[in-house]
Design a protein around this motif. Sequence first.
Motif, mmCIF file in Angstrom:
data_model
loop_
_atom_site.group_PDB
_atom_site.id
_atom_site.type_symbol
_atom_site.label_atom_id
_atom_site.label_comp_id
_atom_site.label_asym_id
_atom_site.label_seq_id
_atom_site.Cartn_x
_atom_site.Cartn_y
_atom_site.Cartn_z
ATOM 1 N N MET B 21 0.977 -1.022 0.033
ATOM 2 C CA MET B 21 -0.156 -0.039 -0.017
ATOM 3 C C MET B 21 0.891 1.325 -0.170
ATOM 4 O O MET B 21 1.756 1.508 0.624
ATOM 5 N N PHE B 158 -12.493 2.612 3.300
ATOM 6 C CA PHE B 158 -11.136 2.250 3.951
ATOM 7 C C PHE B 158 -10.051 3.351 4.032
ATOM 8 O O PHE B 158 -10.404 4.073 3.117
ATOM 9 N N TYR B 160 -6.528 5.447 4.991
ATOM 10 C CA TYR B 160 -5.101 5.356 5.037
ATOM 11 C C TYR B 160 -4.457 6.463 5.807
ATOM 12 O O TYR B 160 -4.826 7.774 5.460
ATOM 13 N N GLN B 168 2.751 4.941 11.032
ATOM 14 C CA GLN B 168 1.407 4.457 10.883
ATOM 15 C C GLN B 168 0.937 3.325 11.787
ATOM 16 O O GLN B 168 1.655 2.625 11.898
ATOM 17 N N GLU B 170 -0.392 0.029 12.834
ATOM 18 C CA GLU B 170 -0.744 -1.366 12.193
ATOM 19 C C GLU B 170 -1.267 -2.167 13.320
ATOM 20 O O GLU B 170 -0.513 -2.526 14.245
ATOM 21 N N PRO B 172 -3.059 -6.334 13.359
ATOM 22 C CA PRO B 172 -3.555 -7.378 12.502
ATOM 23 C C PRO B 172 -5.139 -7.582 12.544
ATOM 24 O O PRO B 172 -5.628 -6.977 13.621
ATOM 25 N N LYS B 173 -5.489 -8.004 11.831
ATOM 26 C CA LYS B 173 -7.050 -8.539 11.646
ATOM 27 C C LYS B 173 -7.424 -9.460 12.885
ATOM 28 O O LYS B 173 -6.482 -10.218 13.215
ATOM 29 N N PRO B 177 -12.760 -14.229 11.740
ATOM 30 C CA PRO B 177 -13.527 -12.791 11.610
ATOM 31 C C PRO B 177 -14.539 -13.161 12.661
ATOM 32 O O PRO B 177 -15.181 -14.192 12.905
ATOM 33 N N GLY B 190 -4.380 -4.362 9.664
ATOM 34 C CA GLY B 190 -3.504 -4.070 8.845
ATOM 35 C C GLY B 190 -3.075 -2.542 8.956
ATOM 36 O O GLY B 190 -3.057 -2.172 10.110
ATOM 37 N N CYS B 191 -3.181 -1.610 7.743
ATOM 38 C CA CYS B 191 -2.634 -0.366 8.163
ATOM 39 C C CYS B 191 -4.019 0.460 8.033
ATOM 40 O O CYS B 191 -3.792 1.786 7.698
ATOM 41 N N PHE B 192 -4.978 -0.155 7.603
ATOM 42 C CA PHE B 192 -6.430 0.541 7.263
ATOM 43 C C PHE B 192 -7.094 0.829 8.521
ATOM 44 O O PHE B 192 -7.602 -0.341 8.989
ATOM 45 N N TYR B 204 -11.839 -6.540 11.555
ATOM 46 C CA TYR B 204 -10.776 -5.422 11.793
ATOM 47 C C TYR B 204 -11.235 -5.452 13.485
ATOM 48 O O TYR B 204 -12.184 -5.658 13.920
#
Lengths: 322, 291
Positions: B21, B158, B160, B168, B170, B172-173, B177, B190-192, B204
């Motif tokens: 990304m 999403f 950024y 940034q 970060e 993990p998910k 889920p 992630g980074c989003f 998330y």
Amino acid sequence: MAVKVISSGLSTTVQDLGRPGYYHLGIPLSGGMDRFALRVANMLVGNDEGAAVLEAVFMGPELEFTAAATVAVTGGDLPPKLNGEERAGWEAFPVKAGDRLSFGFLKSGARAYIAVSGGIDVPLKLGSRSTYTLGALGGHEGRALKAGDELPVGKGGAGKGSVPTNLRRMPGNPAELRMLPGLYWHRITAEAGTRFFADTWKVAPEADRIGYRFRGGTALDFVPREQPFGAGSNPSNIVDACYPYGSIQVPGGTEPIVLHRDAVSGGGYMMLGCVISADMDLIGQLQPHAPARFVEVSMDQALQARHDRQAALARVRSHLGL
Amino acid sequence: MSIRFSFGGDEHIFGEVSESMSLEAFFISLSMTNAVRAAGIRGVTEICPANASFQVKFDPDAIKPGDLLKELQGMEAAAAQSDASLKTRIIEIPVYYQDPWTHETLMRFRERHQDPSKTDLEYAAEINGLGTVENFIKAHSSQPWFVSMVGFVAGLPFLYQMVERKRQLEVPKYLRPRTDTPKLTVGHGGCFSCIYSVRGAGGYQMFGVTPMPIYDPTQKVSYLQDEMCLFRPGDIVKWKPISRDEYDAALEAVDENRFEPVIRPATFSLSEFNKDMAGTNAKLMEALNGR
């Protein structure tokens, strides 16, 4: 003219051929999962092939008609009953005011399409009457039907006969789902790719209009790499990208999920490729635990299969004199 | 960056600008999708930009897959050189961090989490080396975020983070889920970051909730009457931490349809941003706050 919902079945929704043009906002196509059966149901009652019908899954609703109309039920073998008397599927029959349509137990397939002459006339939302349940959009109040609902129906005409078994299209046993490898196929090892096609998978209980999960095959081995920035730490993760319809994602490398008409439009799992457009209908007719295999095809074979499906629909039209 | 093209079955072409990304990759994917839209190619039915990739859906009865691929490849050089700047908007999103609803939900799904002994915010603060939840919330909300994709479900953005890569956040998910996420949850994977536009499944981490609707299929919310979905790729977002009382007041305003979102016009240039991130962000804050 209206259809009154006496009981709803498991999840019965209004569907047509879908709502293209909004996928970039996360609003999927929706529409009938088995569009072949949806089109034929409409042909049988003299509607436009894209008119809105009811899609029932596993269990049928009970409906009452407020005026005379023509009805046909196609798709999986969910036997229709008119005032308690069994009627043939894939065949048009007339109904009168006060008649009740109910269903026996599902014998094969997964989804039935109930077309009423004139079409289910719920309001158009973004150009379609299809129900997108997750987004509470379209259909009847953006949701599956409930007892007590009343659905408006347009003005229709007479029935067009019936469609014999050899002109219908249903999945085999095991179902063979043709797929074109691509997208992130390069992320798995050659041996993992070979096993993916060799294994017989089974539909998992998590199978709905968004996607069908499969289990029972071998977990995938990934080609080692340092995960790119933003992707997440699992080797099955990618930087969140668009998901094509029919795309096969494999979270964690274990259970493939084929996205269907109510697809999530994007996310962070790698995809192995897509089930081809011609075979999307078949997925809609798979029950949980149904065995299925993925069969590798080329683009030329995918286009030929698409053509064959169109030819099969043309044969039905010709049989019905349309 | 050379685009990797691949067919998604017989109806899609997928273009990956970059595996990782970056805003550079985002702008190339946006330029590509803008070029495809402007070209008005017969048979193209959906044009979807994503974070660092894009997708075009087409009808192969109207255009041969190989012909469309050639058209897209022909647009690549121009897209790579296009000016990465935008006339856009900056949108303030009030966030009630550490709210009771995402807390109740995350406790229900603790066994699917990396660290069941901590909340999502405690975990995120620790792995980003920020020590406390308060520090994490400050890091999350002090600088603006860039909408680099809309999707997953209807209208979900999403986002950024507009800071140097080493700053940034970060996270993990979830390991597996969740089957449930409250509507309007502010999440991160992630980074989003994202805002869950509808209730449903999600992977998330959950940080808080906004009272501000971002998707309205009934088109009754005053600012969603023309478009059901608030966000477009290229929008800029500033999170505004709010208290429970402010949340309740905002929710009441939403219920009475008198909630007025703070949305201001803004411009963004990637080259200026890369030269001076703090200065660019300060200008965006001026645009938002009118100072």
